[in-house]
Design an enzyme around this catalytic site. Structure first.
Site, PDB file in Angstrom:
ATOM      1  N   SER A  47       0.840  -1.180   0.000  1.00  0.00           N
ATOM      2  CA  SER A  47       0.000   0.000   0.000  1.00  0.00           C
ATOM      3  C   SER A  47       0.885   1.243   0.000  1.00  0.00           C
ATOM      4  O   SER A  47       1.593   1.505   0.975  1.00  0.00           O
ATOM      5  CB  SER A  47      -0.890  -0.020   1.250  1.00  0.00           C
ATOM      6  OG  SER A  47      -1.339   1.273   1.529  1.00  0.00           O
ATOM      7  N   ILE A  50       0.090   3.613   2.863  1.00  0.00           N
ATOM      8  CA  ILE A  50       0.693   3.314   4.177  1.00  0.00           C
ATOM      9  C   ILE A  50       2.195   3.576   4.126  1.00  0.00           C
ATOM     10  O   ILE A  50       2.770   4.138   5.051  1.00  0.00           O
ATOM     11  CB  ILE A  50       0.412   1.850   4.589  1.00  0.00           C
ATOM     12  CG1 ILE A  50      -1.075   1.666   4.828  1.00  0.00           C
ATOM     13  CG2 ILE A  50       1.206   1.462   5.830  1.00  0.00           C
ATOM     14  CD1 ILE A  50      -1.501   0.242   5.111  1.00  0.00           C
ATOM     15  N   LYS A  86      30.773   0.087   2.748  1.00  0.00           N
ATOM     16  CA  LYS A  86      30.881   0.116   4.204  1.00  0.00           C
ATOM     17  C   LYS A  86      31.895  -0.946   4.621  1.00  0.00           C
ATOM     18  O   LYS A  86      31.712  -2.126   4.319  1.00  0.00           O
ATOM     19  CB  LYS A  86      29.494  -0.169   4.806  1.00  0.00           C
ATOM     20  CG  LYS A  86      29.519  -0.349   6.302  1.00  0.00           C
ATOM     21  CD  LYS A  86      28.135  -0.572   6.870  1.00  0.00           C
ATOM     22  CE  LYS A  86      28.215  -0.924   8.338  1.00  0.00           C
ATOM     23  NZ  LYS A  86      26.931  -1.302   8.908  1.00  0.00           N
TER      24      LYS A  86
HETATM   25  C1  LIG Z   1      15.143   3.333  13.341  1.00  0.00           C
HETATM   26  C2  LIG Z   1      15.488   2.133  12.524  1.00  0.00           C
HETATM   27  C3  LIG Z   1      16.707   2.075  11.845  1.00  0.00           C
HETATM   28  C4  LIG Z   1      17.053   0.939  11.111  1.00  0.00           C
HETATM   29  N1  LIG Z   1      18.277   0.853  10.504  1.00  0.00           N
HETATM   30  C5  LIG Z   1      18.650  -0.313   9.921  1.00  0.00           C
HETATM   31  C6  LIG Z   1      19.932  -0.472   9.331  1.00  0.00           C
HETATM   32  O1  LIG Z   1      20.734   0.458   9.265  1.00  0.00           O
HETATM   33  N2  LIG Z   1      20.246  -1.668   8.804  1.00  0.00           N
HETATM   34  C7  LIG Z   1      19.387  -2.725   8.818  1.00  0.00           C
HETATM   35  O2  LIG Z   1      19.737  -3.819   8.376  1.00  0.00           O
HETATM   36  N3  LIG Z   1      18.141  -2.585   9.307  1.00  0.00           N
HETATM   37  C8  LIG Z   1      17.768  -1.415   9.853  1.00  0.00           C
HETATM   38  N4  LIG Z   1      16.511  -1.278  10.349  1.00  0.00           N
HETATM   39  C9  LIG Z   1      15.547  -2.311  10.085  1.00  0.00           C
HETATM   40  C10 LIG Z   1      15.033  -2.118   8.639  1.00  0.00           C
HETATM   41  O3  LIG Z   1      14.522  -0.819   8.506  1.00  0.00           O
HETATM   42  C11 LIG Z   1      13.971  -3.105   8.291  1.00  0.00           C
HETATM   43  O4  LIG Z   1      14.483  -4.372   8.550  1.00  0.00           O
HETATM   44  C12 LIG Z   1      13.632  -3.055   6.838  1.00  0.00           C
HETATM   45  O5  LIG Z   1      13.347  -1.764   6.424  1.00  0.00           O
HETATM   46  C13 LIG Z   1      12.472  -3.969   6.560  1.00  0.00           C
HETATM   47  O6  LIG Z   1      11.280  -3.400   6.941  1.00  0.00           O
HETATM   48  P1  LIG Z   1       9.965  -4.175   6.563  1.00  0.00           P
HETATM   49  O7  LIG Z   1       9.977  -4.421   5.097  1.00  0.00           O
HETATM   50  O8  LIG Z   1       9.852  -5.341   7.471  1.00  0.00           O
HETATM   51  O9  LIG Z   1       8.816  -3.153   6.979  1.00  0.00           O
HETATM   52  P2  LIG Z   1       8.289  -1.797   6.286  1.00  0.00           P
HETATM   53  O10 LIG Z   1       9.355  -1.050   5.606  1.00  0.00           O
HETATM   54  O11 LIG Z   1       7.518  -1.103   7.352  1.00  0.00           O
HETATM   55  O12 LIG Z   1       7.290  -2.298   5.179  1.00  0.00           O
HETATM   56  C14 LIG Z   1       5.989  -2.737   5.487  1.00  0.00           C
HETATM   57  C15 LIG Z   1       5.206  -2.886   4.211  1.00  0.00           C
HETATM   58  O13 LIG Z   1       3.935  -3.419   4.518  1.00  0.00           O
HETATM   59  C16 LIG Z   1       2.946  -2.635   3.905  1.00  0.00           C
HETATM   60  N5  LIG Z   1       1.716  -2.717   4.672  1.00  0.00           N
HETATM   61  C17 LIG Z   1       1.544  -2.573   5.996  1.00  0.00           C
HETATM   62  N6  LIG Z   1       0.232  -2.675   6.318  1.00  0.00           N
HETATM   63  C18 LIG Z   1      -0.417  -2.915   5.156  1.00  0.00           C
HETATM   64  C19 LIG Z   1      -1.778  -3.097   4.806  1.00  0.00           C
HETATM   65  N7  LIG Z   1      -2.770  -3.046   5.715  1.00  0.00           N
HETATM   66  N8  LIG Z   1      -2.086  -3.311   3.528  1.00  0.00           N
HETATM   67  C20 LIG Z   1      -1.124  -3.345   2.559  1.00  0.00           C
HETATM   68  N9  LIG Z   1       0.175  -3.162   2.826  1.00  0.00           N
HETATM   69  C21 LIG Z   1       0.523  -2.947   4.113  1.00  0.00           C
HETATM   70  C22 LIG Z   1       3.531  -1.245   3.853  1.00  0.00           C
HETATM   71  O14 LIG Z   1       2.900  -0.431   2.913  1.00  0.00           O
HETATM   72  C23 LIG Z   1       4.964  -1.571   3.476  1.00  0.00           C
HETATM   73  O15 LIG Z   1       5.063  -1.780   2.084  1.00  0.00           O
HETATM   74  C24 LIG Z   1      16.145  -0.138  11.046  1.00  0.00           C
HETATM   75  C25 LIG Z   1      14.908  -0.048  11.684  1.00  0.00           C
HETATM   76  C26 LIG Z   1      14.578   1.060  12.423  1.00  0.00           C
HETATM   77  C27 LIG Z   1      13.252   1.121  13.101  1.00  0.00           C
END
Ligand SMILES: Cc1cc2nc3c(=O)[nH]c(=O)nc-3n(C[C@H](O)[C@H](O)[C@H](O)COP(=O)(O)OP(=O)(O)OC[C@H]3O[C@@H](n4cnc5c(N)ncnc54)[C@H](O)[C@@H]3O)c2cc1C
Length: 507
Positions: A47, A50, A86
């Site tokens: 989405s 979101i 890095k």
């Molecule tokens: C402050 C911070 C710093 C970080 N720095 C690092 C780093 O330097 N190195 C590292 O390895 N990791 C780091 N991380 C972790 C890293 O950001 C995440 O592991 C990575 O971005 C993966 O995120 P994700 O895909 O799990 O979640 P998100 O990026 O949150 O993606 C979630 C997805 O789900 C979708 N979604 C959610 N709800 C719905 C819904 N109801 N319907 C449809 N779609 C939905 C969203 O639209 C999005 O596309 C950090 C995390 C934080 C919090």
């Protein structure tokens, strides 16, 4: 022993649905489609409204390997994501204010099969013939002198800094090229089968339904499938990792990017600096019990350099791990599965481990025994990373604020206590297969944070002092010689993988 029959539905896994299009979702889509795209039907739902968490820009060397498995061309990838190299992490103000050490990705010195290099260095130090531990590692010296080039035979270990949004975009193109279908829309309901408890479909706001056999929950902290629909609980580690909040922002680059991440400890947390080719990712990670949001923002903004490109955005988190990252026909990757603060840039690595394990144990049909195996191995890996991150806090000498004083009183996991005591008494670090951090990482961080072992291994006494001096001098000469002849990091990047300037102006 009699074999237990599988009590899960006997359907074949053909349709894989990935919920979420952040780093986790698109990494999963890329790896699954590249490897099994010809036999699976893969759909990713995300989405735009979101959006994603928007952070996660520092990585570790395992991502280089992941890209090689997928046959991703490095210069193309690096140019697409504003990538820089890095070579490690510079830890500033962790042991004491004003102190700095680097945890690099390289190997220090030369081990003997019976004893790691640190034992020879410790003996050399006793004899007054060894210099600082940092003088014996090419990656560390290259980092300190802002230098980089690829060396023959993968002779230098490195990882990337990258723009997270551009990475997702890059992987999207890659995955769609291997047949992944992307669906835009908000998931409003997760349908489950009342008998098996398996997820059967995702319902979207606009009314469509996406059915599948296997679901990958990449919905970030929301954990829509594994947490909300399947009710798998979360083990909270905030008694070991106090930070629960972050603010992130992007600034223009005011100087050439250094080839390392900076992690700068503060009064109630720490700040990161992740230099890309044309901008810098900045963040503050802090404990809201010790620093209120306004004060955190003020401290943060007063310390960043360059023009703000994107106004700071807050992130709240709870350190910990899902009780089971694979439950029934749902696997949680990324923030939906676990979260350890990004001090050692490990979350993207854990996503990648989850994906590789999933591919290696990919089910024709979902079985309980395969799930148990997956969860057990992943648990070990995550807990090992947790211990390594807690180490940095536990070994700090800082007592200057309530935050650091509370950390000094904190009980640490027994597994970690054992590792520290073993090193302190003997200089020994053990490595359990499957663990991310090897001997060199533990040694660099423990020495960096002031633990000097009381004893060394007797193998180091076998060498006559003159032989030991020659051994240490040879390594140091080779290391310094190699590091100094490398080109400046950004000169190399500008010819190897030049990125276009981002079009976004200051906001
Ligand atoms: C402050 C911070 C710093 C970080 N720095 C690092 C780093 O330097 N190195 C590292 O390895 N990791 C780091 N991380 C972790 C890293 O950001 C995440 O592991 C990575 O971005 C993966 O995120 P994700 O895909 O799990 O979640 P998100 O990026 O949150 O993606 C979630 C997805 O789900 C979708 N979604 C959610 N709800 C719905 C819904 N109801 N319907 C449809 N779609 C939905 C969203 O639209 C999005 O596309 C950090 C995390 C934080 C919090």
């Amino acid at each position: 022993m009699g074999g237990e029959t599988n009590d899960f539905p006997a359907s074949q896994v053909r349709r894989v649905v990935i919920a979420g299009g952040g780093t986790a979702g698109w990494m999963a889509a890329a790896a699954l489609s590249r490897t099994l795209g010809k036999v699976l039907d893969i759909t990713l739902v995300e989405s735009e409204e979101i959006g994603t968490v928007g952070v996660g820009e520092a990585t570790i060397p395992t991502l280089v390997t992941f890209h090689r498995l997928l046959d991703i061309k490095e210069p193309e990838y690096m140019a697409a994501v504003q990538g820089t190299v890095k070579l490690g992490i510079s830890f500033e103000n962790w042991l004491d204010i004003g102190h700095r050490y680097i945890h690099s990705f390289g190997t220090s010195g030369k081990d003997h099969w019976s004893a790691g290099f640190q034992h020879f260095w410790l003996r050399g130090r006793e004899l007054g013939i060894a210099s600082g531990y940092e003088d014996y590692c090419v990656e560390l010296q290259a980092g300190l002198h802002d230098r980089f080039a690829h060396l023959p035979n993968n002779g230098i270990n490195y990882a990337y800094h990258m723009d997270a949004a551009l990475y997702a975009r890059y992987l999207r193109r890659f995955s769609e090229g291997f047949g992944v279908r992307r669906v835009e829309g908000r998931i409003v309901e997760v349908e489950t089968d009342p008998g098996s408890g398996f997820i059967t479909a995702l319902k979207l706001e606009k009314g469509s339904t996406i059915e599948g056999d296997l679901f990958i929950d990449c919905t970030g902290f929301r954990a829509l499938l594994i947490g909300q629909a399947l009710g798998v609980g979360y083990e909270d580690w905030s008694h070991w990792l106090f930070n629960d909040s972050a603010l992130a922002t992007q600034t223009t680059a005011v100087r050439d990017a250094v080839p390392y991440t900076r992690a700068i400890a503060g009064d109630a947390g720490w700040q990161w600096r992740i230099p890309l080719q044309h901008r810098v990712g900045n963040g503050i990670v802090y404990s809201s019990r010790h620093l209120d949001d306004e004060e955190a923002k003020a401290q943060f903004l007063s310390s960043v350099e360059g023009e703000i490109i994107k106004q700071p955005w807050p992130v709240r988190f709870r350190p910990g791990q899902r009780h089971r990252c694979w439950e029934r026909n749902c696997i949680a990757l990324g923030l939906a599965g676990s979260f350890i603060e990004p001090l050692e840039s490990t979350t993207i690595h854990l996503i990648q481990r989850g994906i590789v394990r999933l591919l290696q144990s990919f089910p024709q049909q979902v079985t309980r025994v395969a799930i148990d195996e997956y969860n057990a191995r992943l648990d070990e890996e995550i807990q090992h990373v947790r211990d390594f991150v807690v180490l940095h806090y536990h070994l700090s000498n800082r007592r200057d604020t309530p935050y650091w004083r509370e950390i000094a009183e904190m009980e640490i996991p027994a597994t970690l206590r054992h590792r520290i005591e073993l090193f302190r008494e003997t200089g020994i670090v053990f490595h359990v297969p499957g663990e991310l951090f090897w001997e060199n990482s533990w040694v660099q961080v423990m020495l960096g944070q002031g633990v000097v072992p009381r004893r060394h291994h007797p193998t180091a006494d076998v060498m006559q002092p003159e032989d030991l001096r020659r051994f240490l001098d040879d390594i140091r000469t080779r290391v310094l010689g190699t590091a100094r002849q490398l080109p400046a990091h950004m000169d190399y990047m500008r010819s190897y993988a030049p990125a276009q300037r981002p079009s976004t102006g200051p906001a």
